[in-house]
Enzyme design. Structure first.
Site, short mmCIF file in Angstrom:
data_model
loop_
_atom_site.label_atom_id
_atom_site.label_comp_id
_atom_site.label_asym_id
_atom_site.label_seq_id
_atom_site.Cartn_x
_atom_site.Cartn_y
_atom_site.Cartn_z
N ARG A 40 0.82 -1.22 0.00
CA ARG A 40 0.00 0.00 0.00
C ARG A 40 0.85 1.26 0.00
O ARG A 40 0.48 2.27 -0.61
CB ARG A 40 -0.96 -0.01 1.19
CG ARG A 40 -2.13 -0.97 0.99
CD ARG A 40 -3.06 -1.00 2.16
NE ARG A 40 -4.33 -1.62 1.78
CZ ARG A 40 -5.27 -1.97 2.64
NH1 ARG A 40 -5.10 -1.74 3.94
NH2 ARG A 40 -6.40 -2.53 2.23
N LYS A 202 -17.57 -15.98 4.05
CA LYS A 202 -19.03 -15.96 4.15
C LYS A 202 -19.71 -15.60 2.83
O LYS A 202 -19.34 -14.63 2.18
CB LYS A 202 -19.46 -14.92 5.20
CG LYS A 202 -19.01 -15.24 6.62
CD LYS A 202 -19.49 -14.15 7.56
CE LYS A 202 -19.13 -14.47 9.00
NZ LYS A 202 -19.58 -13.39 9.91
N GLY A 359 -7.47 -7.29 -0.54
CA GLY A 359 -7.52 -8.16 0.62
C GLY A 359 -6.49 -9.27 0.63
O GLY A 359 -5.35 -9.11 0.21
N GLY A 382 -12.77 -4.01 1.68
CA GLY A 382 -14.20 -3.72 1.65
C GLY A 382 -14.57 -2.73 0.57
O GLY A 382 -15.62 -2.83 -0.06
#
Length: 402
Positions: A40, A202, A359, A382
């Site tokens: 990053r 999930k 991610g 996200g």
């Protein structure tokens, strides 16, 4: 269209640049922290160097970790300032406060082309509350604002949205521009076949993005713990694997939607199962998964199996555009990393446009040493998912229109 960095005249002007320096670190025996992946920080360098070369007085700001509005020493950005100094080969002044006399004095003494970094924005509870007074204080030291923190663009915080109300112009940085190019422009009209590989824990976390991608993709490969919920929906035993038993109807709905859209929707055909999640635990490849042959009672799925790896490699080889978000196994433990590494290697060898959707997938590609073989790696987590889902990101919406 929003303003970009190249639309600004920055020479001699104070430019506050919101970057995403929320990097993974590990605490060492002496209490100091070591940055374990500086992706990053490196991704922000084009914007930082552009500002330096064009004579801006650059004030960088970022969040780091979750200090919950309090000063927590292990979340100080001081080590990041030191690391940035080595990357740009130029001094980086560091302010121990985000607002007030200390940063004001440092900024007053800055010359054209110099760089400074403010302390962790989240040491102030007002940051996440998007407090207008805090946003105004951040803006008070600047003439112009640049947002290059795509990874934080889905948050309406003081440094991403609030501050734009108190500056003359708010533009996107070069990284933000690149993120939008690949996650929007390239995926809106992808070269086909367009393959999506979707992992993670999930189904409920990915429902929105899966529904959006079912409108565009030719093939979707489901993997990771979320595949277990689809197995349950098909009556395949999953042992004690992680799953969402209350989301089987959702899994069936997605399979039905894929059928209606004529999208090839594939699950792993076998998995690696382990007695427990730890290095050295007993593990084995399951037979081909059917309602009669699933994960053994008391064992759990930790990776895709050999037949699934071959299936994934075959689909990757055929694709012209690939989006990968979420690893197929617990790759942090080398014993369970074969599937993840195989996907990374197959993508690196392919002739497709390869987009890594932020991610853990980015961490996995870096771990495999294949970052330079990918077309683009998103810095968002996200934010990437919300953007792919079609949601408006506050940090982008707040920027000045051209």
């Amino acid at each position: 269209m929003k303003l970009t960095l190249r639309d600004l005249d920055v020479r001699g002007r104070r430019v506050v640049a919101r970057v995403d320096f929320n990097v993974p670190v590990e605490e060492q025996a002496d209490g100091k922290v070591r940055i374990t992946d500086d992706t990053r920080i490196r991704e922000a360098l084009p914007t930082i160097n552009w500002l330096r070369e064009h004579g801006a007085r650059t004030i960088l700001m970022s969040h780091f970790g979750r200090p919950k509005g309090k000063r927590v020493e292990k979340y100080s950005l001081r080590p990041v300032a030191d690391h940035l100094h080595t990357l740009i080969n130029c001094p980086v002044a560091f302010s121990h406060d985000t607002i007030g006399d200390i940063p004001r004095k440092i900024i007053a003494d800055m010359c054209d082309g110099e760089v400074m970094l403010l302390e962790n924005l989240r040491f102030q509870a007002e940051e996440e509350k998007n407090d207008p007074d805090f946003a105004r204080a951040l803006a008070a030291t600047a003439d112009l604002y640049v947002n290059d923190a795509f990874g934080a663009a889905h948050r309406a915080h003081a440094s991403t949205a609030g501050i734009t109300k108190f500056v003359d112009k708010a533009a996107m940085g070069l990284l933000m521009e690149k993120e939008l190019k690949y996650l929007h422009d390239e995926l809106d009209n992808p070269d086909r076949p367009f393959l999506v590989i979707m992992g993670g824990a999930k189904v409920s976390d990915k429902i929105g993005v899966l529904k959006a991608l079912l409108q565009k993709a030719d093939t979707i490969l489901i993997c990771g713990a979320m595949a277990n919920t689809f197995f349950l929906a098909e009556g395949i035993p999953i042992g004690k694997s992680r799953s969402e038993p209350d989301k089987t109807d959702l899994a069936k709905e997605l399979v039905k939607l894929a059928r209606e859209k004529k999208v090839k929707f594939l699950l792993p055909v076998d998995v690696v199962e382990a007695e427990e999640i730890r290095a050295g635990a007993a593990k084995r490849n399951t037979p081909r998964l059917t309602p009669n042959h699933g994960v053994s009672e008391g064992w759990q799925a930790v990776d895709i199996g050999t037949a699934s790896i071959a299936l994934f490699e075959e689909e990757i080889a055929k694709a012209k555009t690939i989006l990968w978000n979420g690893p197929p196994g617990i790759f942090e433990i080398p014993d369970f990393a074969d599937g993840t590494m195989a996907i990374a290697e197959a993508m690196a060898k392919s002739n497709a446009k390869t987009i890594i959707g932020g991610g853990d997938s980015v961490t996995a590609v870096n771990q495999a040493g294949l970052a330079n073989k990918m077309t683009f790696m998103s810095t968002g987590g996200g934010a990437t998912l919300e953007f792919l889902e079609g949601k408006e990101l506050p940090g982008i919406a707040a920027l000045s229109d051209k």
